[in-house]
Design a protein around this motif. Structure first.
Motif, PDB file in Angstrom:
ATOM      1  N   SER A  10       6.313  -0.285  62.536  1.00 20.66           N
ATOM      2  CA  SER A  10       5.247   0.643  62.185  1.00 20.66           C
ATOM      3  C   SER A  10       5.580   1.334  60.875  1.00 20.66           C
ATOM      4  O   SER A  10       6.694   1.850  60.721  1.00 20.66           O
ATOM      5  CB  SER A  10       5.066   1.684  63.291  1.00 20.66           C
ATOM      6  N   PRO A  86      -3.920  -0.223  56.231  1.00 19.32           N
ATOM      7  CA  PRO A  86      -4.244  -0.265  57.674  1.00 19.32           C
ATOM      8  C   PRO A  86      -4.828  -1.602  58.104  1.00 19.32           C
ATOM      9  O   PRO A  86      -4.570  -2.053  59.232  1.00 19.32           O
ATOM     10  CB  PRO A  86      -5.254   0.873  57.820  1.00 19.32           C
ATOM     11  N   THR A  89      -2.690  -4.420  59.687  1.00 17.37           N
ATOM     12  CA  THR A  89      -2.209  -4.308  61.064  1.00 17.37           C
ATOM     13  C   THR A  89      -2.542  -5.558  61.867  1.00 17.37           C
ATOM     14  O   THR A  89      -3.656  -6.069  61.787  1.00 17.37           O
ATOM     15  CB  THR A  89      -2.824  -3.076  61.747  1.00 17.37           C
ATOM     16  N   THR A  91      -0.652  -8.905  64.666  1.00 22.37           N
ATOM     17  CA  THR A  91       0.498  -9.697  65.049  1.00 22.37           C
ATOM     18  C   THR A  91       0.671 -10.811  64.023  1.00 22.37           C
ATOM     19  O   THR A  91      -0.278 -11.537  63.749  1.00 22.37           O
ATOM     20  CB  THR A  91       0.322 -10.288  66.445  1.00 22.37           C
ATOM     21  N   GLN A 121       4.818  -7.735  65.734  1.00 19.79           N
ATOM     22  CA  GLN A 121       3.750  -6.766  65.504  1.00 19.79           C
ATOM     23  C   GLN A 121       4.003  -5.937  64.257  1.00 19.79           C
ATOM     24  O   GLN A 121       5.114  -5.426  64.041  1.00 19.79           O
ATOM     25  CB  GLN A 121       3.628  -5.832  66.721  1.00 19.79           C
ATOM     26  N   THR A 123       2.203  -2.624  62.373  1.00 19.82           N
ATOM     27  CA  THR A 123       1.213  -1.557  62.499  1.00 19.82           C
ATOM     28  C   THR A 123       1.296  -0.666  61.278  1.00 19.82           C
ATOM     29  O   THR A 123       2.371  -0.149  60.945  1.00 19.82           O
ATOM     30  CB  THR A 123       1.452  -0.730  63.763  1.00 19.82           C
ATOM     31  N   SER A 125      -0.317   2.656  59.823  1.00 20.07           N
ATOM     32  CA  SER A 125      -1.123   3.801  60.231  1.00 20.07           C
ATOM     33  C   SER A 125      -0.489   5.095  59.741  1.00 20.07           C
ATOM     34  O   SER A 125       0.734   5.213  59.680  1.00 20.07           O
ATOM     35  CB  SER A 125      -1.237   3.832  61.760  1.00 20.07           C
TER      36      SER A 125
END
Length: 126
Positions: A10, A86, A89, A91, A121, A123, A125
């Protein structure tokens, strides 16, 4: 054949990540390898590919921000991602095929690949 991705996580918008994919059972220097991604609720899409001649293709959405590379001795594929957004984002999957040349169009490349990793993954954000 086994493909194992790592390096997801992330980050905030504008951040960076580098994904790795270790491949066994296919000699990367003689193969077509690629990265794909799948956002929640969307179809899997191409990101980048590199073939035995080091010909590289990028999806328009990632040009100038993502760099695909490979370490043939370690049989490892990388995806360096900078200035993440964003919409990046999802997989991320690596894919491989022992044919030495990749499809000339990434948009129709998914069916070409016979071997896929399990995904990692990413992400983005705030």
């Amino acid at each position: 054949v086994q493909l194992v991705e790592s390096g997801g996580g992330s980050v905030q918008p504008g951040g960076s990540l580098t994904l790795s994919c270790t491949i066994s059972g296919i000699t990367m220097s003689n193969a077509c390898v690629a990265w794909f991604r799948q956002a929640p609720g969307k179809e899997r899409e191409e990101v980048a590919s590199i073939d035995s001649d080091k010909t590289i293709l990028y999806a328009e959405a990632v040009k100038g921000r993502f760099t695909i590379s490979r370490h043939t001795t370690a049989n490892t594929l990388f995806l360096q991602m900078v200035n993440l957004k964003p919409e990046d984002t999802g997989t991320y999957y690596c894919a491989a095929d022992p044919f030495p040349m990749c499809p000339s169009r990434l948009e129709t490349a998914q069916s070409f690949f016979n071997h896929w990793g399990q995904g990692t993954q990413v992400t983005v954000s705030s």
